[in-house]
Structure formats: structure tokens, C-alpha cells
Design a protein around this motif. Structure first.
Motif, PDB file in Angstrom:
ATOM      1  N   LEU A 253       0.831  -1.198   0.000  1.00 41.28           N
ATOM      2  CA  LEU A 253       0.000   0.000   0.000  1.00 41.28           C
ATOM      3  C   LEU A 253       0.872   1.257   0.000  1.00 41.28           C
ATOM      4  O   LEU A 253       0.628   2.202  -0.764  1.00 41.28           O
ATOM      5  CB  LEU A 253      -0.922   0.001   1.224  1.00 41.28           C
ATOM      6  CG  LEU A 253      -2.070  -1.006   1.207  1.00 41.28           C
ATOM      7  CD1 LEU A 253      -2.658  -1.167   2.611  1.00 41.28           C
ATOM      8  CD2 LEU A 253      -3.162  -0.576   0.232  1.00 41.28           C
ATOM      9  N   GLU A 254       1.876   1.266   0.843  1.00 44.46           N
ATOM     10  CA  GLU A 254       2.751   2.425   0.941  1.00 44.46           C
ATOM     11  C   GLU A 254       3.491   2.665  -0.372  1.00 44.46           C
ATOM     12  O   GLU A 254       3.631   3.809  -0.816  1.00 44.46           O
ATOM     13  CB  GLU A 254       3.740   2.222   2.084  1.00 44.46           C
ATOM     14  CG  GLU A 254       4.510   3.474   2.461  1.00 44.46           C
ATOM     15  CD  GLU A 254       5.253   3.311   3.773  1.00 44.46           C
ATOM     16  OE1 GLU A 254       5.435   4.331   4.474  1.00 44.46           O
ATOM     17  OE2 GLU A 254       5.668   2.184   4.094  1.00 44.46           O
ATOM     18  N   ALA A 255       3.946   1.580  -1.012  1.00 48.74           N
ATOM     19  CA  ALA A 255       4.648   1.710  -2.290  1.00 48.74           C
ATOM     20  C   ALA A 255       3.739   2.276  -3.374  1.00 48.74           C
ATOM     21  O   ALA A 255       4.215   2.925  -4.318  1.00 48.74           O
ATOM     22  CB  ALA A 255       5.192   0.344  -2.718  1.00 48.74           C
ATOM     23  N   ALA A 256       2.429   2.039  -3.235  1.00 52.09           N
ATOM     24  CA  ALA A 256       1.461   2.559  -4.207  1.00 52.09           C
ATOM     25  C   ALA A 256       1.000   3.970  -3.866  1.00 52.09           C
ATOM     26  O   ALA A 256       0.123   4.523  -4.536  1.00 52.09           O
ATOM     27  CB  ALA A 256       0.256   1.623  -4.283  1.00 52.09           C
ATOM     28  N   GLY A 257       1.566   4.550  -2.813  1.00 48.74           N
ATOM     29  CA  GLY A 257       1.187   5.898  -2.412  1.00 48.74           C
ATOM     30  C   GLY A 257      -0.107   5.960  -1.627  1.00 48.74           C
ATOM     31  O   GLY A 257      -0.735   7.023  -1.547  1.00 48.74           O
ATOM     32  N   LEU A 258      -0.493   4.829  -1.017  1.00 48.94           N
ATOM     33  CA  LEU A 258      -1.737   4.746  -0.253  1.00 48.94           C
ATOM     34  C   LEU A 258      -1.442   4.617   1.237  1.00 48.94           C
ATOM     35  O   LEU A 258      -0.357   4.177   1.631  1.00 48.94           O
ATOM     36  CB  LEU A 258      -2.563   3.544  -0.726  1.00 48.94           C
ATOM     37  CG  LEU A 258      -2.961   3.570  -2.210  1.00 48.94           C
ATOM     38  CD1 LEU A 258      -3.500   2.205  -2.636  1.00 48.94           C
ATOM     39  CD2 LEU A 258      -3.993   4.661  -2.477  1.00 48.94           C
ATOM     40  N   THR A 259      -2.410   4.964   2.061  1.00 48.66           N
ATOM     41  CA  THR A 259      -2.246   4.840   3.506  1.00 48.66           C
ATOM     42  C   THR A 259      -2.018   3.377   3.863  1.00 48.66           C
ATOM     43  O   THR A 259      -2.841   2.518   3.518  1.00 48.66           O
ATOM     44  CB  THR A 259      -3.492   5.366   4.238  1.00 48.66           C
ATOM     45  OG1 THR A 259      -3.719   6.726   3.857  1.00 48.66           O
ATOM     46  CG2 THR A 259      -3.315   5.289   5.745  1.00 48.66           C
TER      47      THR A 259
END
Length: 357
Positions: A253-259
Motif C-alpha cells: 500500500l505504501e509503495a502505491a502511495g496509499l495509507t
């Protein structure tokens, strides 16, 4: 003349317009405020601004409105008791995706007899949701048919896009226009990538075919829904609720720019489809929370008044009261004990954080 259309259609029946159903079963202003407040609380949990856990709990599907009301009556005081630690939302599922065929849910077949009285199903669904909202109990559902939100979405505080539909462009477009937070389940193979793609797609504006409040075919334009999150529900490769699996998904999620926060579904693939093992899953999640994990934002539980499940059969009158006719559920007593355990984990995490600071 040779016909080339409707070769496999035997009947079409008028569908009640959403506006008419809303007039028959209106949403009062104070009830609307309660629903909006619940959505704001859930949004705060998704963003990490509220350190409580979100709990989506209730029957796999609603087939008996009276039993659902009784379940709600029993859940409400539990919700109130744990309000400082948990945001408890009742699972009120009216539509069921089927792998092949089977009962498709209360909206589609409310009489459980294959008569497909969808207008009655919509009225029963909206009536139950109004009752719950009037009691102050937020409701969660899975929205499957893209026409249904016009009838009931104003009464929903949280919704899910299921494992079978997360990859569907139609459902991503629908989600982009919904007004409540949305949980996207990982694919049936267990991969989180499809759900992450769905979260990104649904957060963007879309233009698609739909219906308006009057029931007329329309071109729908949306802003995108920013309040999406991942739901880990296991898959063909096995469960994905362990600390390692949760951490890996949070990193994706973080790598995708998401929380990097997510929910764990204690049923389905995570319980190996054994309802009795939901407690094992919740115990693992509770331990992660107590140890200070920031990745877990909540859980889902399939729960009813009576444990297990029963076949629909040919005589709906003979069904046991308060027992699921779709996936097997834990009983209410077990549910209450599990929520006590989860609430204690939140308090433990809070105490741990206080010591560290």
C-alpha cells in the motif's frame, strides 16, 4: 420478421423508481446526521486520526428481517460498551455473489422461493436500514448490482467491494461515486494487487452509464472516492492475516502511495471457510494490535444469533430462526466474547503507547 434481440429474455417487469421508494421510506434529517457522523468516524479510523478499531460484524447475509432486528438489538449495547475502543458497525448484506448459482440475497429474492420480487426486496432492505439508523446502529453492506445504491446507499456507513468484483471496471466506477468509505477485498488468489489497483482507480473521476434518482438511464459523472482501504480475506494460497502478511500488504500500500492501513476479514479464506476458526484469526489480530501494530485498522466477522448454517431447501417456513442460509457464522455469545478480547487489545495498545511516550 426474424428477431435478433431478447432471444433469451422471457419477461421484463417495472422496477420501482428510487425516488418513489425514498418517498415511501424517507430518511429523517436527524437520522441522516447520525449516518454522516458514523462515516466521519470511520474516515478518521482509516486515516489513523482515530486509534480505535473498526469492526464490521453481523450475518453473512440477511434473509429474515425480524432476526436481523433482534441481532441489532443485541449488538447495540455491545457497541455502546466498547465505544471507547471499537467502532462497531453491523454487517447487513442484501446481495450475494454466487460462484455458480444459488440464492442471490434478500433484494433479489425476498420470499426465498424463486419469485424474485425485487421491488419488495428493495422495500424490506430500505426498511431494515432505516430501523437500524433510527436506533443509532451504523450499517455496512456489499454493493453488488450498480443499480442498487440509488435505493439504499444513503443509509449505509461503510461498504465493501467483494473479491469477485474488485477487478470489475463497473464496480470501480460505481465506487468512485459512492458517499461512504469502502473496503476492497483482495482477489480470490489472495493477491492484494487487484484491490490496490481498484483503490487507485476508484479514487479518480469517472463517467459511466447508470440511473438517476428518478430511475432514468443517465450518464453519471463522479469525483472519485478517496476513502478506500484494503481488506485481507485470504485466498487460494491460504490465509493472509499473520503479522508477516499484514506487514507485506502494508508495504504494498505504501509503495502505491496509499495509507498503509488495512482490515482483516476473519472469515472466508482466512478461516479456511471454517466459521469456528474466526476466533483464531481475531486472536492473531488482537495480538498484533496489542503489540502496537499501526497497520491494522479493523476486522470483519460473520456472526448471527445461532452458530453454523442451514440449507434453504424447498420450504422457507421450516428454516431455523436466526441461523444463516449462506456462509456459516459464529453465534452471538462467541461474538461478544471476541469483541471483548479485541477491545482489551486496543486498551493494551493504548497503555503501551502511553508508557513509551
Amino acid at each position: 420478421m426474424c428477431s435478433t434481440s431478447d432471444l433469451h429474455v422471457v419477461e421484463t417487469r417495472p422496477l420501482v423508481p428510487p425516488s418513489l421508494l425514498h418517498q415511501e421510506l424517507p430518511l429523517a434529517p436527524h437520522t441522516a446526521e447520525s449516518i454522516q457522523a458514523a462515516r466521519r468516524r470511520i474516515q478518521a479510523i482509516l486515516r489513523g486520526e482515530d486509534r480505535r478499531l473498526l469492526v464490521i460484524v453481523g450475518p453473512c447475509s440477511v434473509h429474515d428481517v425480524d432476526a436481523a432486528r433482534e441481532y441489532a438489538d443485541r449488538l447495540l449495547p455491545v457497541r455502546q460498551r466498547h465505544a471507547e475502543d471499537l467502532e462497531v458497525v453491523m454487517r447487513v448484506y442484501f446481495e450475494k455473489p454466487r460462484t455458480t448459482v444459488g440464492w442471490k440475497g434478500l433484494i433479489n429474492d425476498p420470499h426465498l422461493d424463486g419469485s424474485y420480487d425485487i421491488n419488495t426486496g428493495l422495500r424490506r432492505a430500505r426498511g431494515l436500514l432505516l430501523h437500524l439508523a433510527g436506533c443509532g446502529l451504523p450499517a455496512a453492506t456489499e454493493l453488488l448490482d450498480p443499480v442498487v445504491p440509488q435505493y439504499i446507499a444513503d443509509l449505509i456507513s461503510w461498504t465493501a467491494i467483494g473479491a469477485r468484483t474488485t477487478e470489475s471496471q463497473t464496480h470501480r466506477e460505481m465506487a468512485s461515486g459512492l458517499s461512504m468509505p469502502i473496503g476492497y477485498k483482495n482477489g480470490t488468489d489472495g493477491s492484494a494487487a487487484i484491490a490496490i489497483n481498484a483503490m487507485q482507480a476508484a479514487s479518480r473521476p469517472h463517467h459511466f452509464l447508470g440511473i438517476n434518482h428518478e430511475g432514468h438511464a443517465s450518464i453519471v459523472t463522479t469525483t472519485g472516492n478517496p476513502d478506500g482501504h484494503l481488506v485481507l480475506r485470504g485466498g487460494k494460497q491460504g490465509p493472509n492475516y499473520s503479522p508477516e502478511a499484514v506487514t507485506a500488504a502494508a508495504r504494498q500500500l505504501e509503495a502505491a502511495g496509499l495509507t498503509p492501513r488495512l482490515m482483516v476479514d476473519c472469515s472466508h479464506g482466512n478461516s479456511n471457510k471454517d466459521y469456528r476458526r474466526q476466533g483464531e484469526v481475531l486472536a492473531s489480530v488482537a495480538a498484533q494490535v496489542a503489540d502496537g501494530s499501526d497497520a491494522v485498522l479493523g476486522v470483519m466477522l460473520e456472526s448471527h444469533l445461532v452458530a453454523g448454517s442451514q440449507g434453504l431447501g424447498s420450504d422457507p417456513v421450516s428454516l431455523s430462526y436466526g441461523q444463516s442460509i449462506t456462509d456459516a457464522c459464529i453465534d452471538f455469545e462467541t461474538t461478544e466474547a471476541l469483541l471483548d478480547q479485541l477491545s482489551a487489545a486496543v486498551r493494551g495498545s493504548r497503555s503501551r503507547q502511553a508508557v513509551l511516550t
